[in-house]
Design a protein around this motif. Structure first.
Motif, PDB file in Angstrom:
ATOM      1  N   ARG A  38       0.820  -1.204   0.031  1.00  0.00           N
ATOM      2  CA  ARG A  38       0.246   0.041   0.091  1.00  0.00           C
ATOM      3  C   ARG A  38       0.926   1.325  -0.151  1.00  0.00           C
ATOM      4  N   LYS A  39       2.081   1.121   0.592  1.00  0.00           N
ATOM      5  CA  LYS A  39       2.817   2.306   0.506  1.00  0.00           C
ATOM      6  C   LYS A  39       3.590   2.794  -0.987  1.00  0.00           C
ATOM      7  N   GLN A  40       3.232   1.656  -1.649  1.00  0.00           N
ATOM      8  CA  GLN A  40       3.862   2.006  -3.088  1.00  0.00           C
ATOM      9  C   GLN A  40       2.564   2.578  -3.996  1.00  0.00           C
ATOM     10  N   TRP A  41       1.326   2.029  -3.575  1.00  0.00           N
ATOM     11  CA  TRP A  41       0.293   2.584  -4.474  1.00  0.00           C
ATOM     12  C   TRP A  41      -0.341   3.545  -4.062  1.00  0.00           C
ATOM     13  N   ASP A  42      -0.482   3.939  -2.598  1.00  0.00           N
ATOM     14  CA  ASP A  42      -1.353   4.830  -2.180  1.00  0.00           C
ATOM     15  C   ASP A  42      -0.602   5.864  -1.926  1.00  0.00           C
ATOM     16  N   HIS A  43      -0.733   7.211  -2.787  1.00  0.00           N
ATOM     17  CA  HIS A  43      -0.090   8.489  -2.618  1.00  0.00           C
ATOM     18  C   HIS A  43      -0.394   9.142  -1.166  1.00  0.00           C
ATOM     19  N   HIS A  44      -1.410   8.853  -0.745  1.00  0.00           N
ATOM     20  CA  HIS A  44      -1.608   9.573   0.492  1.00  0.00           C
ATOM     21  C   HIS A  44      -0.965   9.144   1.759  1.00  0.00           C
ATOM     22  N   VAL A  45      -0.546   7.774   1.773  1.00  0.00           N
ATOM     23  CA  VAL A  45       0.316   7.349   2.758  1.00  0.00           C
ATOM     24  C   VAL A  45       1.699   8.085   3.110  1.00  0.00           C
ATOM     25  N   LYS A  46       1.839   8.615   4.481  1.00  0.00           N
ATOM     26  CA  LYS A  46       3.078   9.249   4.686  1.00  0.00           C
ATOM     27  C   LYS A  46       3.975   8.225   5.557  1.00  0.00           C
ATOM     28  N   GLU A  47       3.209   7.400   6.476  1.00  0.00           N
ATOM     29  CA  GLU A  47       3.691   6.320   7.232  1.00  0.00           C
ATOM     30  C   GLU A  47       2.613   5.240   7.583  1.00  0.00           C
ATOM     31  N   LEU A  48       3.080   4.006   7.554  1.00  0.00           N
ATOM     32  CA  LEU A  48       2.320   2.897   7.624  1.00  0.00           C
ATOM     33  C   LEU A  48       2.932   1.642   8.134  1.00  0.00           C
ATOM     34  N   TYR A  49       2.444   0.994   9.118  1.00  0.00           N
ATOM     35  CA  TYR A  49       2.953  -0.196   9.686  1.00  0.00           C
ATOM     36  C   TYR A  49       2.032  -0.849  10.879  1.00  0.00           C
ATOM     37  N   GLU A  50       2.603  -2.007  10.945  1.00  0.00           N
ATOM     38  CA  GLU A  50       1.781  -2.828  11.882  1.00  0.00           C
ATOM     39  C   GLU A  50       2.829  -3.341  13.097  1.00  0.00           C
TER      40      GLU A  50
END
Length: 174
Positions: A38-50
């Motif tokens: 998702r970090k690659q295709w969603d340009h709204h993501v600044k930071e994302l992790y679990e």
């Protein structure tokens, strides 16, 4: 794209009904659940992790907002289940915000503390998928009407286009 306006909150809830003609449901679910992709295709993501806190998997997601607005962040749990309903395979993803002391608010970013999402995906009976999504959050702060209008007219409907494109480019596609 029906949009509900709950009287009790004054905030929008979004519902999406749509189809992805050339993306099988298994692929859609894999793409949606893959945070690294998702970090690659969603340009709204600044930071994302679990991360796991006290035995519970928790997702941290910072979303880019247009200048001069502050970014928003979400701390939430989600679960995906594959169901058999009268012989039909249906995937359901539920997500809801949680409060986790190990994930405090960051300066300059507004924490979205009220967030709920339901995503339902099933086969369209051919090579594609039928998709239903319900989404609510309270973004906090003052959101200008132009941004609310953009979300309703473009941002939310573009979700289906974005996930379809992501499905086509998914590196783990079988």
């Amino acid at each position: 794209l029906p949009i509900l306006f709950p009287q009790q909150s004054g905030l929008y809830e979004y519902k999406i009904f749509g189809g992805l003609a050339d993306c099988p449901p298994e692929l859609c679910v894999d793409v949606y659940m893959d945070l690294d992709f998702r970090k690659q295709w969603d340009h709204h993501v600044k930071e994302l992790y679990e991360k796991t806190y006290d035995g519970e998997k928790v997702i941290y997601w910072e979303v880019k907002f247009p200048f001069p607005l502050s970014n928003r962040d979400y701390v939430y749990v989600r679960e995906c289940r594959e169901l058999d309903v009268a012989g039909r395979k249906i995937w359901v993803v539920l997500a809801q915000s949680v409060s986790v002391p190990q994930c405090p608010e960051k300066p300059g970013i507004i924490r979205v503390s009220s967030y709920r999402q339901t995503l339902v995906i099933e086969s369209d009976g051919k090579a594609g998928s039928k998709v239903y999504m319900y989404y609510f959050d309270n973004p906090g702060g003052m959101i200008p009407s132009w941004l609310v209008n953009w979300a309703a007219k473009s941002g939310v409907p573009d979700f289906l286009k974005d996930i379809q494109k992501a499905c086509h480019n998914y590196p783990k596609r079988t």
